[in-house]
Design a protein around this motif. Structure first.
Motif, mmCIF file in Angstrom:
data_model
loop_
_atom_site.group_PDB
_atom_site.id
_atom_site.type_symbol
_atom_site.label_atom_id
_atom_site.label_comp_id
_atom_site.label_asym_id
_atom_site.label_seq_id
_atom_site.Cartn_x
_atom_site.Cartn_y
_atom_site.Cartn_z
ATOM 1 N N LYS A 90 0.837 -1.206 0.000
ATOM 2 C CA LYS A 90 0.000 0.000 0.000
ATOM 3 C C LYS A 90 0.868 1.251 0.000
ATOM 4 C CE LYS A 90 -3.833 -0.045 2.340
ATOM 5 N NZ LYS A 90 -4.874 0.333 1.333
ATOM 6 N N ILE A 91 1.943 1.223 0.787
ATOM 7 C CA ILE A 91 2.837 2.385 0.844
ATOM 8 C C ILE A 91 3.495 2.610 -0.510
ATOM 9 C CG2 ILE A 91 4.956 3.308 1.873
ATOM 10 C CD1 ILE A 91 4.207 1.794 4.425
ATOM 11 N N LEU A 92 3.971 1.547 -1.137
ATOM 12 C CA LEU A 92 4.654 1.676 -2.421
ATOM 13 C C LEU A 92 3.725 2.195 -3.511
ATOM 14 C CD1 LEU A 92 6.841 -1.566 -2.360
ATOM 15 C CD2 LEU A 92 7.658 0.800 -2.324
ATOM 16 N N SER A 93 2.443 1.910 -3.381
ATOM 17 C CA SER A 93 1.497 2.379 -4.396
ATOM 18 C C SER A 93 0.978 3.786 -4.108
ATOM 19 C CB SER A 93 0.310 1.408 -4.497
ATOM 20 O OG SER A 93 -0.422 1.368 -3.276
ATOM 21 N N ARG A 94 1.144 4.233 -2.839
ATOM 22 C CA ARG A 94 0.654 5.570 -2.455
ATOM 23 C C ARG A 94 1.664 6.231 -1.533
ATOM 24 N NH1 ARG A 94 -4.861 3.969 0.219
ATOM 25 N NH2 ARG A 94 -4.767 6.161 0.878
ATOM 26 N N LEU A 95 2.847 6.486 -2.043
ATOM 27 C CA LEU A 95 3.953 6.971 -1.230
ATOM 28 C C LEU A 95 3.654 8.301 -0.541
ATOM 29 C CD1 LEU A 95 6.932 6.016 -3.543
ATOM 30 C CD2 LEU A 95 6.518 5.123 -1.247
ATOM 31 N N ASP A 96 2.938 9.171 -1.215
ATOM 32 C CA ASP A 96 2.672 10.494 -0.649
ATOM 33 C C ASP A 96 1.696 10.455 0.521
ATOM 34 O OD1 ASP A 96 4.362 11.779 -2.421
ATOM 35 O OD2 ASP A 96 2.792 12.053 -3.925
ATOM 36 N N ASP A 97 0.952 9.351 0.654
ATOM 37 C CA ASP A 97 -0.056 9.257 1.709
ATOM 38 C C ASP A 97 0.501 8.682 3.011
ATOM 39 O OD1 ASP A 97 -1.879 10.241 -0.074
ATOM 40 O OD2 ASP A 97 -2.650 8.277 -0.656
ATOM 41 N N PHE A 98 1.758 8.223 2.996
ATOM 42 C CA PHE A 98 2.334 7.581 4.171
ATOM 43 C C PHE A 98 3.700 8.188 4.505
ATOM 44 C CE2 PHE A 98 -0.634 4.443 2.563
ATOM 45 C CZ PHE A 98 -1.217 3.931 3.717
ATOM 46 N N PRO A 99 3.719 9.356 5.130
ATOM 47 C CA PRO A 99 5.004 9.934 5.533
ATOM 48 C C PRO A 99 5.747 8.981 6.479
ATOM 49 C CG PRO A 99 3.240 11.541 5.777
ATOM 50 C CD PRO A 99 2.586 10.223 5.504
ATOM 51 N N CYS A 100 7.016 8.701 6.156
ATOM 52 C CA CYS A 100 7.810 7.763 6.940
ATOM 53 C C CYS A 100 8.994 8.485 7.587
ATOM 54 C CB CYS A 100 8.314 6.629 6.057
ATOM 55 S SG CYS A 100 6.991 5.628 5.337
ATOM 56 N N PHE A 101 9.391 7.999 8.763
ATOM 57 C CA PHE A 101 10.432 8.655 9.542
ATOM 58 C C PHE A 101 11.465 7.640 10.012
ATOM 59 C CE2 PHE A 101 6.636 11.146 9.788
ATOM 60 C CZ PHE A 101 7.042 12.467 9.833
ATOM 61 N N VAL A 102 12.687 8.119 10.224
ATOM 62 C CA VAL A 102 13.729 7.328 10.869
ATOM 63 C C VAL A 102 14.392 8.201 11.936
ATOM 64 C CG1 VAL A 102 14.191 5.816 8.907
ATOM 65 C CG2 VAL A 102 15.438 7.984 9.127
ATOM 66 N N TYR A 103 15.018 7.542 12.891
ATOM 67 C CA TYR A 103 15.690 8.272 13.968
ATOM 68 C C TYR A 103 17.180 8.332 13.677
ATOM 69 C CZ TYR A 103 16.807 9.874 18.666
ATOM 70 O OH TYR A 103 17.239 10.624 19.737
ATOM 71 N N VAL A 104 17.751 9.516 13.757
ATOM 72 C CA VAL A 104 19.195 9.687 13.573
ATOM 73 C C VAL A 104 19.802 10.213 14.869
ATOM 74 C CG1 VAL A 104 19.007 10.060 11.096
ATOM 75 C CG2 VAL A 104 18.893 12.021 12.629
ATOM 76 N N ASN A 105 21.046 9.816 15.118
ATOM 77 C CA ASN A 105 21.689 10.153 16.380
ATOM 78 C C ASN A 105 22.923 11.018 16.148
ATOM 79 O OD1 ASN A 105 22.460 10.255 19.035
ATOM 80 N ND2 ASN A 105 23.186 8.136 19.131
ATOM 81 N N ASP A 106 22.756 12.320 16.256
ATOM 82 C CA ASP A 106 23.862 13.278 16.173
ATOM 83 C C ASP A 106 24.683 13.075 14.899
ATOM 84 O OD1 ASP A 106 25.363 15.420 16.997
ATOM 85 O OD2 ASP A 106 26.690 14.240 18.267
ATOM 86 N N VAL A 107 24.025 13.225 13.765
ATOM 87 C CA VAL A 107 24.661 13.014 12.460
ATOM 88 C C VAL A 107 24.802 14.358 11.747
ATOM 89 C CG1 VAL A 107 24.496 11.805 10.250
ATOM 90 C CG2 VAL A 107 23.628 10.725 12.330
ATOM 91 N N LEU A 108 25.912 14.530 11.031
ATOM 92 C CA LEU A 108 26.133 15.754 10.269
ATOM 93 C C LEU A 108 25.239 15.767 9.043
ATOM 94 C CD1 LEU A 108 27.825 18.348 9.799
ATOM 95 C CD2 LEU A 108 29.431 16.921 8.501
ATOM 96 N N ALA A 109 24.610 16.910 8.785
ATOM 97 C CA ALA A 109 23.740 17.044 7.625
ATOM 98 C C ALA A 109 23.932 18.421 7.001
ATOM 99 C CB ALA A 109 22.282 16.846 8.010
ATOM 100 N N TYR A 110 23.748 18.476 5.688
ATOM 101 C CA TYR A 110 23.790 19.738 4.955
ATOM 102 C C TYR A 110 22.359 20.154 4.618
ATOM 103 C CZ TYR A 110 28.817 19.185 4.328
ATOM 104 O OH TYR A 110 30.166 19.068 4.539
ATOM 105 N N GLY A 111 22.094 21.428 4.767
ATOM 106 C CA GLY A 111 20.769 21.939 4.446
ATOM 107 C C GLY A 111 20.733 22.604 3.090
ATOM 108 N N SER A 112 19.614 23.219 2.804
ATOM 109 C CA SER A 112 19.428 23.913 1.541
ATOM 110 C C SER A 112 19.686 25.401 1.729
ATOM 111 C CB SER A 112 17.998 23.687 1.039
ATOM 112 O OG SER A 112 17.688 24.576 0.002
ATOM 113 N N GLN A 113 20.325 25.994 0.748
ATOM 114 C CA GLN A 113 20.591 27.427 0.806
ATOM 115 C C GLN A 113 19.296 28.235 0.695
ATOM 116 O OE1 GLN A 113 23.245 28.784 -2.270
ATOM 117 N NE2 GLN A 113 24.477 29.964 -0.823
#
Length: 255
Positions: A25-48
């Motif tokens: 169901k998720i694969l057929s309607r990706l926009d309807d199922f926001p998914c999350f993961v937990y990250v632990n103090d990881v470096l990330a770059y943002g958007s300008q």
């Protein structure tokens, strides 16, 4: 609105589906199922174009970050170069981040994917805006025991990964609304008046509150809240709030 995060199996059970059916169901309607993961103090770059605002627990209760400022491109080649180098904001991120539909599809299909280069987003508590991020997670060194090796083993680079089992969903958490003190007093007043009526000759003519509790429990125990313990608690609150005016003696009104 308050939220909690539930795992894949719990989400499937909540929807009355098998895990494989939920995956389809998720694969057929990706926009309807926001998914999350937990990250632990990881470096990330943002958007300008859409850099993260100053962090506050009220606006972002499930994720936090430390703003490291901006720097020109990246020596390891994470940031694509197109003519002039880009200057992108950097953050140390900890907490729940959302995955874009393409990342969710890859994770569900492959089962695992590297954290380095993972594209995600952070949303405010009211979901008013999404801020894109791209994670930079260099491989960790891990010792490998090897029998017969001259040093007993060697160090091996192991990429940090995100697995399908880490995928979670946001779920609403309903919290009971607290009664305003004036409304609570009004409800107690109504109950006190009903009790007084039951103890009056023209009502039920019950001799005392204990008889009222017994009759209510016997006849209306199927109603929510109608139990001996709850009734005793409510009647006790009535006595503290209204005193004698809640029984035979009082029919006057107190403000």
């Amino acid at each position: 609105m308050d939220f909690d995060f539930i795992d894949f199996a719990t989400k499937a059970k909540e929807l009355g589906l098998t895990e494989s059916s939920l995956r389809a169901k998720i694969l057929s309607r990706l926009d309807d199922f926001p998914c999350f993961v937990y990250v632990n103090d990881v470096l990330a770059y943002g958007s300008q174009d859409r850099f993260l605002p100053p962090w506050s627990e009220e606006s972002f209760p499930h994720v936090s970050w430390v703003d490291l400022g901006s720097r020109w491109n990246d020596p390891r080649g994470l940031i694509p170069r197109s003519g002039l180098p880009e200057k992108l904001p950097r953050y140390h991120v900890m907490g729940w981040v959302g995955l874009w539909p393409e990342e969710v599809a890859e994770l569900l299909t492959r089962g695992k994917m590297p954290l380095n280069g993972l594209e995600a987003w952070i949303a405010a508590h009211d979901a008013s805006a999404r801020y894109p991020l791209k994670f930079y997670a260099p491989p960790e060194e891990q010792w490998v025991d090897v029998h017969g090796h001259e040093n007993g083993g060697f160090m091996k680079e192991v990429p940090m990964e995100v697995s399908r089992d880490e995928l979670c969903f946001r779920s609403d958490v309903s919290k009971p609304a607290l009664l305003h003190p004036r409304k609570e007093r009004s409800y107690l007043g109504i109950i006190a008046a009903m009790r007084a009526l039951l103890m009056d000759k023209e009502g039920g003519n019950f001799l005392n509150p204990t008889k009222v509790i017994g009759a209510l429990e016997e006849r209306y125990s199927s109603f929510d809240g109608v139990s001996k313990r709850n009734l005793e608690t409510v009647f006790s609150a009535i006595e503290k709030t209204f005193g004698g005016s809640s029984g035979r003696e009082g029919t006057g009104r107190r403000n």
